[in-house]
Each structure stands twice: as structure tokens, then as C-alpha cells.
Write a protein that holds these residues in place. Structure first.
Motif, PDB file in Angstrom:
ATOM      1  N   ILE A  17       0.876  -1.212   0.044  1.00 52.45           N
ATOM      2  CA  ILE A  17       0.172  -0.089  -0.012  1.00 52.45           C
ATOM      3  C   ILE A  17       0.889   1.354  -0.051  1.00 52.45           C
ATOM      4  O   ILE A  17       0.496   2.141  -0.720  1.00 52.45           O
ATOM      5  N   GLN A  18       1.794   1.393   0.775  1.00 56.35           N
ATOM      6  CA  GLN A  18       2.812   2.360   0.727  1.00 56.35           C
ATOM      7  C   GLN A  18       3.293   2.707  -0.608  1.00 56.35           C
ATOM      8  O   GLN A  18       3.251   3.789  -1.123  1.00 56.35           O
ATOM      9  N   MET A  21       1.042   4.117  -3.067  1.00 54.30           N
ATOM     10  CA  MET A  21       0.702   5.532  -2.909  1.00 54.30           C
ATOM     11  C   MET A  21       2.058   6.352  -3.407  1.00 54.30           C
ATOM     12  O   MET A  21       1.813   7.475  -3.991  1.00 54.30           O
ATOM     13  N   LYS A  22       3.188   5.698  -3.302  1.00 53.20           N
ATOM     14  CA  LYS A  22       4.485   6.482  -3.684  1.00 53.20           C
ATOM     15  C   LYS A  22       4.523   6.668  -5.204  1.00 53.20           C
ATOM     16  O   LYS A  22       4.834   7.479  -5.455  1.00 53.20           O
ATOM     17  N   GLU A  24       1.821   6.642  -7.132  1.00 52.88           N
ATOM     18  CA  GLU A  24       0.856   7.549  -7.756  1.00 52.88           C
ATOM     19  C   GLU A  24       1.496   8.948  -7.409  1.00 52.88           C
ATOM     20  O   GLU A  24       1.176  10.026  -8.266  1.00 52.88           O
ATOM     21  N   GLU A  25       2.150   9.179  -6.565  1.00 54.57           N
ATOM     22  CA  GLU A  25       2.742  10.752  -6.121  1.00 54.57           C
ATOM     23  C   GLU A  25       3.777  10.905  -7.012  1.00 54.57           C
ATOM     24  O   GLU A  25       3.838  11.912  -7.840  1.00 54.57           O
ATOM     25  N   SER A  80      -3.374  -2.983  -4.906  1.00 51.35           N
ATOM     26  CA  SER A  80      -2.736  -2.066  -5.404  1.00 51.35           C
ATOM     27  C   SER A  80      -3.067  -1.096  -6.267  1.00 51.35           C
ATOM     28  O   SER A  80      -2.881   0.149  -6.214  1.00 51.35           O
ATOM     29  N   VAL A  83      -5.669   1.461  -4.068  1.00 51.15           N
ATOM     30  CA  VAL A  83      -4.850   2.425  -3.563  1.00 51.15           C
ATOM     31  C   VAL A  83      -4.507   3.328  -4.317  1.00 51.15           C
ATOM     32  O   VAL A  83      -4.363   4.616  -4.243  1.00 51.15           O
ATOM     33  N   GLN A  84      -3.936   3.100  -5.675  1.00 46.43           N
ATOM     34  CA  GLN A  84      -3.490   4.007  -6.599  1.00 46.43           C
ATOM     35  C   GLN A  84      -4.576   4.777  -7.386  1.00 46.43           C
ATOM     36  O   GLN A  84      -4.392   6.119  -7.519  1.00 46.43           O
ATOM     37  N   ALA A  87      -5.643   7.447  -4.506  1.00 45.21           N
ATOM     38  CA  ALA A  87      -4.458   8.355  -4.276  1.00 45.21           C
ATOM     39  C   ALA A  87      -4.471   9.381  -5.583  1.00 45.21           C
ATOM     40  O   ALA A  87      -4.577  10.594  -5.584  1.00 45.21           O
ATOM     41  N   HIS A  88      -4.971   8.770  -6.515  1.00 42.01           N
ATOM     42  CA  HIS A  88      -5.202   9.494  -7.780  1.00 42.01           C
ATOM     43  C   HIS A  88      -6.257  10.416  -7.984  1.00 42.01           C
ATOM     44  O   HIS A  88      -6.122  11.735  -8.283  1.00 42.01           O
ATOM     45  N   GLU A  90      -7.462  11.661  -5.148  1.00 42.71           N
ATOM     46  CA  GLU A  90      -7.329  12.619  -3.941  1.00 42.71           C
ATOM     47  C   GLU A  90      -6.428  13.788  -4.736  1.00 42.71           C
ATOM     48  O   GLU A  90      -6.259  14.814  -4.197  1.00 42.71           O
TER      49      GLU A  90
END
Length: 92
Positions: A17-18, A21-22, A24-25, A80, A83-84, A87-88, A90
Motif C-alpha cells: 500500500i505504501q 501511494m508513492k 501515484e505521487e 495495489s 490504492v493507486q 490516491a489519484h 485525491e
């Protein structure tokens, strides 16, 4: 939840999950992607390491182990992707 339940490990689920998220960042220009990528394939392999060892020792049960491999891969990739996607959304 599925990443943690399927892998039977807090650490594998949290790493998946971490990293999602990274990822997507980094795609939106906000982070660095240095290091090993922890994607669904990595998580499925890490989650199945004990069962794969047992398969090597005792053999594959068709209709059992192969189904478990597929199900684990689907669950890890789905977590996965979710979560992506969150994050996208948001980031928008």
C-alpha cells in the motif's frame, strides 16, 4: 484489507500500500521512485513464499495450489490498483 488478509502479514500489506501511494505521487510529479518497486507481483511472491517452499518439497496439488496462486495474485493486484486509484482521485 485484502492485501493484509491474503498475505497473512501486516508488513507485506503495508509495504504494498505504501509503495502504491508513492507510485501515484511520483506519477503526479511529487515523489521519487528510487529503490525496489513493490507491486502486486512482488507482494504475491512474498505472501506465497512458505507455500511455494512446501510445493517444492511435497509437490503441487492441481486445483488447489494453482488456484491459490491465482487468487493471491488477483487480490494483491486489486489492492495495489485500488490504492493507486484513490490516491489519484485525491490528487485531482
Amino acid at each position: 484489507y485484502s492485501a493484509f488478509a491474503e498475505s497473512k502479514s501486516f508488513f507485506i500489506g503495508a509495504a504494498l500500500i505504501q509503495d502504491a501511494m508513492k507510485k501515484e505521487e511520483a506519477a503526479s510529479g511529487g515523489g521519487d521512485r528510487a529503490g525496489m518497486a513493490r507491486d502486486g507481483k512482488w507482494a504475491a511472491g512474498a505472501a506465497r513464499i512458505e507455500e511455494e517452499f512446501n510445493i517444492e518439497c511435497w509437490g503441487l496439488v492441481e486445483g488447489g495450489h494453482d488456484y491459490d496462486r491465482l487468487n493471491c495474485s488477483i487480490q494483491m493486484h486489486a489492492a495495489s490498483f485500488l490504492v493507486q486509484a484513490v490516491a489519484h482521485s485525491e490528487a485531482l
